[in-house]
Motif scaffolding. Structure first.
Motif, short mmCIF file in Angstrom:
data_model
loop_
_atom_site.label_atom_id
_atom_site.label_comp_id
_atom_site.label_asym_id
_atom_site.label_seq_id
_atom_site.Cartn_x
_atom_site.Cartn_y
_atom_site.Cartn_z
N GLU A 66 1.04 -0.70 -0.05
CA GLU A 66 0.09 -0.21 0.25
C GLU A 66 0.56 1.48 -0.18
N ILE A 83 0.90 -5.45 -13.53
CA ILE A 83 0.85 -4.65 -11.55
C ILE A 83 -0.69 -4.09 -11.82
N GLU A 84 -1.89 -4.37 -10.78
CA GLU A 84 -2.50 -4.57 -10.53
C GLU A 84 -3.12 -2.94 -9.26
N VAL A 85 -3.65 -2.07 -9.54
CA VAL A 85 -3.55 -0.86 -9.11
C VAL A 85 -5.12 -1.08 -8.03
N GLN A 87 -7.86 1.00 -5.44
CA GLN A 87 -8.53 2.21 -5.21
C GLN A 87 -10.15 2.24 -5.16
N THR A 91 -9.68 -2.02 -9.50
CA THR A 91 -8.85 -2.29 -9.87
C THR A 91 -8.38 -1.90 -11.67
N ARG A 93 -5.39 -2.57 -14.21
CA ARG A 93 -4.43 -2.91 -14.49
C ARG A 93 -2.91 -2.63 -15.86
N ILE A 102 0.22 6.13 -8.69
CA ILE A 102 0.28 5.44 -8.14
C ILE A 102 -0.59 6.67 -6.81
N ARG A 107 -3.75 0.13 -3.30
CA ARG A 107 -2.72 -0.72 -3.56
C ARG A 107 -2.46 -1.13 -4.24
N VAL A 108 -1.73 -2.26 -4.63
CA VAL A 108 -0.73 -2.62 -5.90
C VAL A 108 -0.47 -3.59 -5.36
N ARG A 109 -0.41 -4.60 -6.14
CA ARG A 109 0.38 -6.03 -6.59
C ARG A 109 0.97 -6.39 -7.70
#
Length: 356
Positions: A66, A83-85, A87, A91, A93, A102, A107-109
Motif C-alpha cells: 500500500e 501490475i494491479e492497482v 483503489q 482495480t 491493470r 499511484i 494498493r498495488v499487487r
C-alpha cells in the motif's frame, strides 16, 4: 513528507538493490546489486532517477503493498508481469516498461513474473535506505545493506526518496526481448587448462539444466560431469561475476551478483558481461549451452548493449492516452448477437454485386 510503501505480501524474495557495492572485494565484500543492470537503468530512467538508484529486485513474483504518505510513481522492467492497482473498490491493470502514478492509499499487487526469474521495480526518488560502504544494495549472505540486510517481509514500511511527479509518465516504445536463445557466451579460463580436452568439448558441446539450487549467489548446473587433468582444487584466487567454477563433482556453478570474492575451485570460463542479465533471469529447469568467444568479441558485445540501452532511454516518450472502453455498456447493446448479413436479402446481394 515523502511517500512510503507498506508491504502486505513480500513475494518470494524481494530485496533492495542498486548498481552494486564497488571497490570492496579486496576486503571480502561482494558487489551484490541488480542481477539485470540494464533493467535497473531503464526502470530508473522511466521514473526520472539516476541510473544506479536503489530499487526493488523481484524474484519469481512481485510483492503487494500500500502506498502511504503521498502519491508515488513506479515502473516495472526486466520481466512481463501484470501490475494491479486497487483503489476505492476499482482495480486497474497495467503492463511493464512504463511509468505509473499511484495515488496515496492505493494498493498495488504484482503477480508472477513471466519469461524471467527476476525483475526491477523502481520508484521515483529511489528507495530511501541507509548507504553502507557506498551502496544501498542488500547483501543477503552478509546480512547488511538494503532494508535491515534481508529480503522484505510483510509489515515492513519502506521509505521512498523525495521526488517531483509533475512531469508526464514515460514509456518504453520498443522493450527489449526477454526471449532466451538457449546459449550464453563465455571467455574460456582462467583455469581452462585444468580440464581435459574431452572436458572442454563437453562443456561447449552439450546443454546443462539449471538446478533447483539457484539464487542470487549462483546457479548450480546439472549435466555430464567434466573431466579434470589434475583435480578441481587450486590455490584460492579472485572471482568475478559470471565466473563458472567446477568443484570436484565436475558439475559447473555459474556465479552471479552475490558471489564470494575468492574461491579454490578451477574456473573453466567466464560469462561475458553482456550476457549476465540473461543469466540472472534464468529459472530452475532452464536449459543452457555455452559458446566460446574472444575477449574482443565480448567487449564489442558489451559496447553494443550499452548503445542499445542508451538509445532506448533517449527514445522514452510520454505514455499514450487510450480512450477508456465501457465494456458493460457494449455488452448491454448486444452488438454481436444482433448482427445480420446484408447478403441474406435480394436487395443486399444486388448492392454487393454493384460494389464488386
Amino acid at each position: 513528507m515523502s511517500a512510503a510503501i507498506a508491504i502486505l505480501q513480500p513475494g518470494p524474495q524481494t530485496s533492495v538493490q542498486d548498481a552494486g557495492r564497488l571497490g570492496f572485494q579486496a576486503f571480502g565484500v561482494p558487489v551484490c546489486g541488480a542481477l539485470d543492470p540494464p533493467a535497473l537503468r531503464l526502470a530508473n530512467a522511466l521514473v526520472g532517477n539516476e541510473p544506479g538508484a536503489a530499487a526493488l529486485e523481484l524474484r519469481l513474483a512481485g510483492p503487494a503493498f500500500e502506498v502511504t504518505g503521498g502519491p508515488a510513481r513506479l515502473a516495472l522492467t526486466g520481466a512481463d508481469g501484470v501490475i494491479e492497482v486497487e483503489q476505492g473498490g476499482e482495480t486497474r491493470r497495467f503492463g511493464p516498461w512504463r511509468a505509473i502514478d499511484i495515488p496515496e492509499r492505493a494498493r498495488v499487487r504484482i503477480g508472477p513474473l513471466k519469461a524471467s526469474g527476476s525483475a526491477i521495480l523502481a520508484f521515483a526518488g529511489g528507495i530511501d535506505v541507509p548507504c553502507v560502504l557506498g551502496s544501498r544494495a542488500t547483501d543477503l549472505k552478509g546480512r547488511f545493506g538494503g532494508h535491515l540486510g534481508r529480503a522484505l517481509m510483510a509489515g515492513d514500511v519502506i521509505a521512498l526518496g523525495a521526488s517531483s511527479l509533475d512531469g508526464p509518465c514515460l514509456e518504453l516504445q520498443n522493450p527489449p526481448s526477454l526471449t532466451f536463445g538457449g546459449a550464453l557466451r563465455v571467455v574460456l579460463g582462467p583455469q581452462a587448462d585444468a580440464f581435459t580436452e574431452d572436458g572442454l568439448a563437453e562443456f561447449l558441446g552439450t546443454a546443462y539444466r539449471v538446478s533447483r539450487e539457484a539464487d542470487r549467489m549462483g546457479l548450480r548446473l546439472e549435466g555430464t560431469p567434466l573431466g579434470f587433468r589434475r583435480g578441481a582444487d587450486i590455490v584460492s584466487d579472485g572471482i568475478v561475476t559470471g565466473s563458472i567454477q567446477v568443484p570436484g563433482s565436475g558439475l559447473p556453478i555459474l556465479l552471479l551478483a552475490d558471489h564470494q570474492t575468492i574461491g579454490g575451485y578451477a574456473k573453466i570460463a567466464t560469462v561475458i558481461s553482456a550476457d549476465l542479465p540473461a543469466a540472472g533471469r534464468l529459472l530452475p529447469g532452464a536449459s543452457v549451452r555455452f559458446i566460446a568467444v574472444s575477449v574482443a568479441q565480448a567487449e564489442e558485445a558489451r559496447r553494443a548493449q550499452e548503445r542499445a540501452v542508451a538509445q532506448q532511454i533517449a527514445a522514452l516518450l510520454p505514455v499514450r492516452a487510450l480512450a477508456r472502453v465501457d465494456l458493460e455498456a457494449l455488452l448491454r447493446e448486444n452488438l454481436v448477437s444482433g448482427v445480420v448479413s446484408a447478403l441474406e436479402s435480394d436487395e443486399g446481394r444486388g448492392a454487393m454485386d454493384r460494389i464488386t
